[in-house]
Scaffold this active site. Structure first.
Site, PDB file in Angstrom:
ATOM      1  N   ASN A   9       0.921  -1.037   0.092  1.00 38.93           N
ATOM      2  CA  ASN A   9      -0.335  -0.037   0.175  1.00 38.93           C
ATOM      3  C   ASN A   9       1.098   0.954  -0.172  1.00 38.93           C
ATOM      4  O   ASN A   9       1.462   1.077   0.942  1.00 38.93           O
ATOM      5  CB  ASN A   9      -0.829  -0.512   0.779  1.00 38.93           C
ATOM      6  N   LYS A  11       0.219   4.440   0.014  1.00 35.82           N
ATOM      7  CA  LYS A  11      -0.862   5.341   0.223  1.00 35.82           C
ATOM      8  C   LYS A  11      -0.621   6.489  -0.691  1.00 35.82           C
ATOM      9  O   LYS A  11      -0.647   6.153  -1.736  1.00 35.82           O
ATOM     10  CB  LYS A  11      -0.115   5.771   1.119  1.00 35.82           C
ATOM     11  N   HIS A  92      -9.578   1.911   5.457  1.00 31.16           N
ATOM     12  CA  HIS A  92      -8.055   1.289   5.458  1.00 31.16           C
ATOM     13  C   HIS A  92      -8.475   2.450   7.579  1.00 31.16           C
ATOM     14  O   HIS A  92      -9.307   3.807   6.781  1.00 31.16           O
ATOM     15  CB  HIS A  92      -7.605   1.909   4.304  1.00 31.16           C
ATOM     16  N   GLU A  94      -6.547   4.956   7.984  1.00 32.88           N
ATOM     17  CA  GLU A  94      -6.606   6.516   7.593  1.00 32.88           C
ATOM     18  C   GLU A  94      -7.738   6.966   6.972  1.00 32.88           C
ATOM     19  O   GLU A  94      -7.470   7.753   6.835  1.00 32.88           O
ATOM     20  CB  GLU A  94      -5.659   6.276   6.520  1.00 32.88           C
ATOM     21  N   GLU A 164      -4.929  -4.446  10.728  1.00 35.48           N
ATOM     22  CA  GLU A 164      -4.473  -3.446  10.802  1.00 35.48           C
ATOM     23  C   GLU A 164      -4.932  -2.623  12.093  1.00 35.48           C
ATOM     24  O   GLU A 164      -5.508  -1.640  12.268  1.00 35.48           O
ATOM     25  CB  GLU A 164      -4.278  -2.402   9.549  1.00 35.48           C
ATOM     26  N   GLY A 170       2.718   2.689  10.503  1.00 30.72           N
ATOM     27  CA  GLY A 170       3.710   3.869  10.290  1.00 30.72           C
ATOM     28  C   GLY A 170       4.086   3.833  11.972  1.00 30.72           C
ATOM     29  O   GLY A 170       4.978   5.139  11.610  1.00 30.72           O
ATOM     30  N   SER A 209       4.061  -1.603  10.558  1.00 32.48           N
ATOM     31  CA  SER A 209       4.786  -2.454  10.835  1.00 32.48           C
ATOM     32  C   SER A 209       5.502  -3.377   9.895  1.00 32.48           C
ATOM     33  O   SER A 209       6.416  -3.184  10.813  1.00 32.48           O
ATOM     34  CB  SER A 209       5.323  -1.285  11.710  1.00 32.48           C
ATOM     35  N   GLY A 230       2.701  -0.946   3.686  1.00 31.27           N
ATOM     36  CA  GLY A 230       2.817   0.329   3.970  1.00 31.27           C
ATOM     37  C   GLY A 230       4.862   0.874   3.909  1.00 31.27           C
ATOM     38  O   GLY A 230       5.658   0.553   2.590  1.00 31.27           O
TER      39      GLY A 230
HETATM   40  P1  PGA Z   1       2.933   0.757   7.453  1.00 31.73           P
HETATM   41  O1  PGA Z   1       1.680   1.024   7.028  1.00 31.73           O
HETATM   42  O2  PGA Z   1       2.712  -0.953   6.579  1.00 31.73           O
HETATM   43  O3  PGA Z   1       3.638   1.507   6.924  1.00 31.73           O
HETATM   44  O4  PGA Z   1       2.891   0.668   9.170  1.00 31.73           O
HETATM   45  C1  PGA Z   1      -0.009  -0.223   6.697  1.00 31.73           C
HETATM   46  C2  PGA Z   1      -0.365   0.032   6.453  1.00 31.73           C
HETATM   47  O5  PGA Z   1      -1.221   1.160   6.695  1.00 31.73           O
HETATM   48  O6  PGA Z   1      -1.609  -0.460   5.118  1.00 31.73           O
END
Ligand code: PGA
Length: 247
Positions: A9, A11, A92, A94, A164, A170, A209, A230
């Site tokens: 992903n 983003k 998601h 976000e 998640e 993140g 992460s 991500g």
């Molecule tokens: P991240 O994001 O691997 O940077 O933690 C994962 C995601 O939001 O799908």
């Protein structure tokens, strides 16, 4: 056996050069996973072009709940299918936190995707406060139930779930494999309550992460069927290492 899925992903990051770099980094990687890149909308057509004959799939980060019409800034399911998109993220964290998408809207997006044959990847997960209050499964079940009530339990046969934890996204602090496994097992139990066959086949990805150092132990857990990646998906070599761990 459930096949692994590794989804990158991006983003609001990346560009055309990164699509090519990822393709090259993955060229000789052996994996047991279906691998997909989920770039911003504008790169979807080039992604399908660059990934032709590679086995890589393409997914979108968002989808409109509506079929067409006066929805400025939105992209419909048919448009996504037109540019070769086979998967789409819905819900998601976000989107939920920054754009106010609640469970009912997420369920409508899930339905819109399936209507045109796009596989929704339904993202669920708890915040740190919700975990500390012992509400992890309440929050996750509310998201799953919203979709079940709108679309029916059978719809999950053509969907993927991504667990998640919001506190792990993140932050560099992933859930431990044991913590993630426990939630994945609970999600599978929820599915089994409605449909035993579904529980066996439902692919449940872990996200938050994921890195080249924790991927192997996460993917080694019995109920973790791959990862939604991500930050690490923006580094072609690191992403390739993660993909190689899914065997
Ligand atoms: P991240 O994001 O691997 O940077 O933690 C994962 C995601 O939001 O799908």
């Amino acid at each position: 056996m459930r096949p692994y899925i590794i989804a990158g992903n991006w983003k609001m990051n990346g560009n055309e050069a990164l699509l090519i770099a990822v393709r090259e980094a993955l060229r000789d990687i052996e994996t047991g996973a279906r691998v997909m890149i989920i770039p911003p909308f504008v790169y979807l057509p080039s992604a399908t072009q660059h990934f032709r004959d590679t086995g890589l799939s393409v997914g979108a980060q968002n989808i409109s709940a509506h079929e067409e019409g006066a929805y400025t800034g939105e992209v419909s399911a048919l448009m996504l299918r037109d540019v070769g998109c086979h998967y789409v993220l819905v819900g998601h964290s976000e989107r939920r936190a920054l754009y106010g998408e609640a469970n009912d809207v997420v369920a409508q997006k899930f339905i819109a995707a399936q209507k045109v044959g796009i596989v929704p990847i339904l993202c669920v997960g708890e915040t740190l406060a919700e975990r500390e209050a012992g509400r992890t499964m309440d929050v996750i079940e509310a998201s799953l139930e919203a979709v079940r009530q709108a679309a029916g339990i059978a719809s999950f046969h053509k969907a993927v779930v991504a667990y998640e934890p919001v506190w792990a996204i993140g932050t560099g602090v992933a859930a431990t494999p044991e913590m993630a496994q426990a939630v994945h097992a609970d999600i599978r139990k929820w599915a089994a309550k409605h449909d035993e066959g579904l529980a066996k086949n439902l692919q449940i990805l872990y996200g938050g992460s994921v890195s080249s150092s924790n991927a192997e132990s996460l993917f080694g857990m019995p109920d973790i069927d791959g990862g939604l990646v991500g930050g690490a998906s923006l580094k072609p070599d690191v992403f390739a290492e993660i993909v190689a761990k899914a065997r």
